[in-house]
Design a protein around this motif. Structure first.
Motif, PDB file in Angstrom:
ATOM      1  N   HIS A  68       0.826  -1.200   0.000  1.00 56.12           N
ATOM      2  CA  HIS A  68       0.000   0.000   0.000  1.00 56.12           C
ATOM      3  C   HIS A  68       0.861   1.251   0.000  1.00 56.12           C
ATOM      4  O   HIS A  68       2.006   1.223   0.432  1.00 56.12           O
ATOM      5  N   CYS A  69       0.269   2.330  -0.472  1.00 55.35           N
ATOM      6  CA  CYS A  69       0.927   3.633  -0.430  1.00 55.35           C
ATOM      7  C   CYS A  69       0.140   4.545   0.492  1.00 55.35           C
ATOM      8  O   CYS A  69      -1.078   4.647   0.376  1.00 55.35           O
ATOM      9  N   VAL A  70       0.839   5.198   1.385  1.00 56.64           N
ATOM     10  CA  VAL A  70       0.229   6.202   2.256  1.00 56.64           C
ATOM     11  C   VAL A  70       0.816   7.547   1.849  1.00 56.64           C
ATOM     12  O   VAL A  70       2.025   7.682   1.670  1.00 56.64           O
ATOM     13  N   THR A  71      -0.047   8.515   1.660  1.00 54.52           N
ATOM     14  CA  THR A  71       0.380   9.874   1.349  1.00 54.52           C
ATOM     15  C   THR A  71      -0.062  10.760   2.492  1.00 54.52           C
ATOM     16  O   THR A  71      -1.242  10.757   2.854  1.00 54.52           O
ATOM     17  N   VAL A  72       0.883  11.483   3.083  1.00 55.60           N
ATOM     18  CA  VAL A  72       0.573  12.376   4.198  1.00 55.60           C
ATOM     19  C   VAL A  72       0.651  13.815   3.724  1.00 55.60           C
ATOM     20  O   VAL A  72       1.449  14.154   2.846  1.00 55.60           O
ATOM     21  N   PHE A  73      -0.195  14.664   4.305  1.00 54.28           N
ATOM     22  CA  PHE A  73      -0.298  16.067   3.902  1.00 54.28           C
ATOM     23  C   PHE A  73      -0.131  16.979   5.110  1.00 54.28           C
ATOM     24  O   PHE A  73      -0.593  16.655   6.200  1.00 54.28           O
ATOM     25  N   GLU A  74       0.469  18.133   4.888  1.00 54.58           N
ATOM     26  CA  GLU A  74       0.583  19.105   5.973  1.00 54.58           C
ATOM     27  C   GLU A  74      -0.693  19.913   6.139  1.00 54.58           C
ATOM     28  O   GLU A  74      -0.852  20.626   7.120  1.00 54.58           O
ATOM     29  N   ASP A  75      -1.612  19.784   5.209  1.00 52.64           N
ATOM     30  CA  ASP A  75      -2.896  20.489   5.277  1.00 52.64           C
ATOM     31  C   ASP A  75      -4.016  19.497   5.553  1.00 52.64           C
ATOM     32  O   ASP A  75      -3.933  18.336   5.155  1.00 52.64           O
ATOM     33  N   PRO A  76      -5.104  19.952   6.189  1.00 49.74           N
ATOM     34  CA  PRO A  76      -6.248  19.060   6.377  1.00 49.74           C
ATOM     35  C   PRO A  76      -6.949  18.808   5.043  1.00 49.74           C
ATOM     36  O   PRO A  76      -6.819  19.598   4.107  1.00 49.74           O
ATOM     37  N   GLY A  77      -7.671  17.734   4.943  1.00 52.68           N
ATOM     38  CA  GLY A  77      -8.487  17.479   3.765  1.00 52.68           C
ATOM     39  C   GLY A  77      -7.780  16.858   2.581  1.00 52.68           C
ATOM     40  O   GLY A  77      -8.361  16.740   1.511  1.00 52.68           O
ATOM     41  N   CYS A  78      -6.520  16.470   2.715  1.00 56.63           N
ATOM     42  CA  CYS A  78      -5.772  15.786   1.644  1.00 56.63           C
ATOM     43  C   CYS A  78      -5.852  16.536   0.309  1.00 56.63           C
ATOM     44  O   CYS A  78      -6.248  15.959  -0.710  1.00 56.63           O
ATOM     45  N   PRO A  79      -5.473  17.804   0.280  1.00 58.28           N
ATOM     46  CA  PRO A  79      -5.610  18.560  -0.973  1.00 58.28           C
ATOM     47  C   PRO A  79      -4.665  18.041  -2.052  1.00 58.28           C
ATOM     48  O   PRO A  79      -3.496  17.792  -1.801  1.00 58.28           O
ATOM     49  N   GLU A  80      -5.195  17.849  -3.260  1.00 50.00           N
ATOM     50  CA  GLU A  80      -4.376  17.346  -4.362  1.00 50.00           C
ATOM     51  C   GLU A  80      -3.259  18.306  -4.729  1.00 50.00           C
ATOM     52  O   GLU A  80      -2.218  17.898  -5.221  1.00 50.00           O
ATOM     53  N   ASP A  81      -3.475  19.599  -4.500  1.00 43.14           N
ATOM     54  CA  ASP A  81      -2.441  20.580  -4.832  1.00 43.14           C
ATOM     55  C   ASP A  81      -1.633  20.998  -3.601  1.00 43.14           C
ATOM     56  O   ASP A  81      -0.836  21.913  -3.662  1.00 43.14           O
ATOM     57  N   GLY A  82      -1.820  20.306  -2.476  1.00 46.28           N
ATOM     58  CA  GLY A  82      -1.105  20.636  -1.249  1.00 46.28           C
ATOM     59  C   GLY A  82       0.232  19.924  -1.151  1.00 46.28           C
ATOM     60  O   GLY A  82       0.601  19.113  -2.000  1.00 46.28           O
ATOM     61  N   GLN A  83       0.981  20.250  -0.113  1.00 44.15           N
ATOM     62  CA  GLN A  83       2.263  19.611   0.143  1.00 44.15           C
ATOM     63  C   GLN A  83       2.012  18.212   0.702  1.00 44.15           C
ATOM     64  O   GLN A  83       1.348  18.052   1.708  1.00 44.15           O
ATOM     65  N   ASN A 102       4.180  19.538  10.391  1.00 42.84           N
ATOM     66  CA  ASN A 102       3.027  18.906  11.017  1.00 42.84           C
ATOM     67  C   ASN A 102       2.208  18.181   9.952  1.00 42.84           C
ATOM     68  O   ASN A 102       1.919  18.729   8.898  1.00 42.84           O
ATOM     69  N   VAL A 103       1.859  16.934  10.185  1.00 41.50           N
ATOM     70  CA  VAL A 103       1.020  16.175   9.263  1.00 41.50           C
ATOM     71  C   VAL A 103      -0.418  16.293   9.752  1.00 41.50           C
ATOM     72  O   VAL A 103      -0.707  16.003  10.910  1.00 41.50           O
ATOM     73  N   ARG A 104      -1.318  16.724   8.871  1.00 43.67           N
ATOM     74  CA  ARG A 104      -2.706  16.973   9.263  1.00 43.67           C
ATOM     75  C   ARG A 104      -3.696  15.984   8.681  1.00 43.67           C
ATOM     76  O   ARG A 104      -4.785  15.823   9.199  1.00 43.67           O
ATOM     77  N   SER A 105      -3.346  15.323   7.546  1.00 39.17           N
ATOM     78  CA  SER A 105      -4.268  14.381   6.929  1.00 39.17           C
ATOM     79  C   SER A 105      -3.496  13.357   6.117  1.00 39.17           C
ATOM     80  O   SER A 105      -2.304  13.530   5.850  1.00 39.17           O
ATOM     81  N   PHE A 106      -4.171  12.275   5.741  1.00 41.53           N
ATOM     82  CA  PHE A 106      -3.508  11.227   4.953  1.00 41.53           C
ATOM     83  C   PHE A 106      -4.511  10.449   4.119  1.00 41.53           C
ATOM     84  O   PHE A 106      -5.707  10.434   4.412  1.00 41.53           O
ATOM     85  N   THR A 107      -3.991   9.816   3.076  1.00 43.07           N
ATOM     86  CA  THR A 107      -4.745   8.831   2.307  1.00 43.07           C
ATOM     87  C   THR A 107      -3.934   7.544   2.304  1.00 43.07           C
ATOM     88  O   THR A 107      -2.716   7.564   2.426  1.00 43.07           O
TER      89      THR A 107
END
Length: 118
Positions: A68-83, A102-107
């Motif tokens: 599996h792949c986990v992608t973590v984001f520094e912004d909430p809501g897993c924005p496609e254009d976010g970091q 800070n990690v705020r969300s993930f897929t």
């Protein structure tokens, strides 16, 4: 005692569904500690959906369910254009999430290429 054909078919179907191998649906659990310790969050499905990661520092994908792949984001809501940071090849080991921010969300998805939106 007499069984009708319908009752026999139903019982046979129920027995086969119990005995048949089930496909494992992966889940992912995030933890407040750095080594999958501390308080555990819910075990959420690893199906590409977005989940909160606030106050969490590590995670583990259910073992025995494949790559599996986990992608973590520094912004909430897993924005496609976010970091975001890709963490590929998650197969049940504990993964510390020290990305320097800070990690705020993930897929999490059953994906070895780590594509967003798939």
């Amino acid at each position: 005692m007499r069984f009708s054909t319908t009752a026999f078919a139903y019982l046979t179907s129920a027995l086969l569904s119990v005995l048949a191998p089930q496909t494992a649906q992966a889940g992912i659990t995030a933890f407040s500690g750095s080594t999958c310790d501390g308080s555990a969050g819910l075990n959420v499905p690893c199906d590409g959906s977005c989940h909160k990661f606030d106050d969490r520092h590590s995670f583990r994908v259910d073992s025995g369910t494949g790559d599996h792949c986990v992608t973590v984001f520094e912004d909430p809501g897993c924005p496609e254009d976010g970091q975001g940071a890709f963490l590929p090849h998650q197969t049940g080991q504990c993964q510390n999430v020290n990305t320097g921010t800070n990690v705020r969300s993930f897929t999490c998805a059953k994906d070895t290429v780590c594509l967003l939106g798939v």
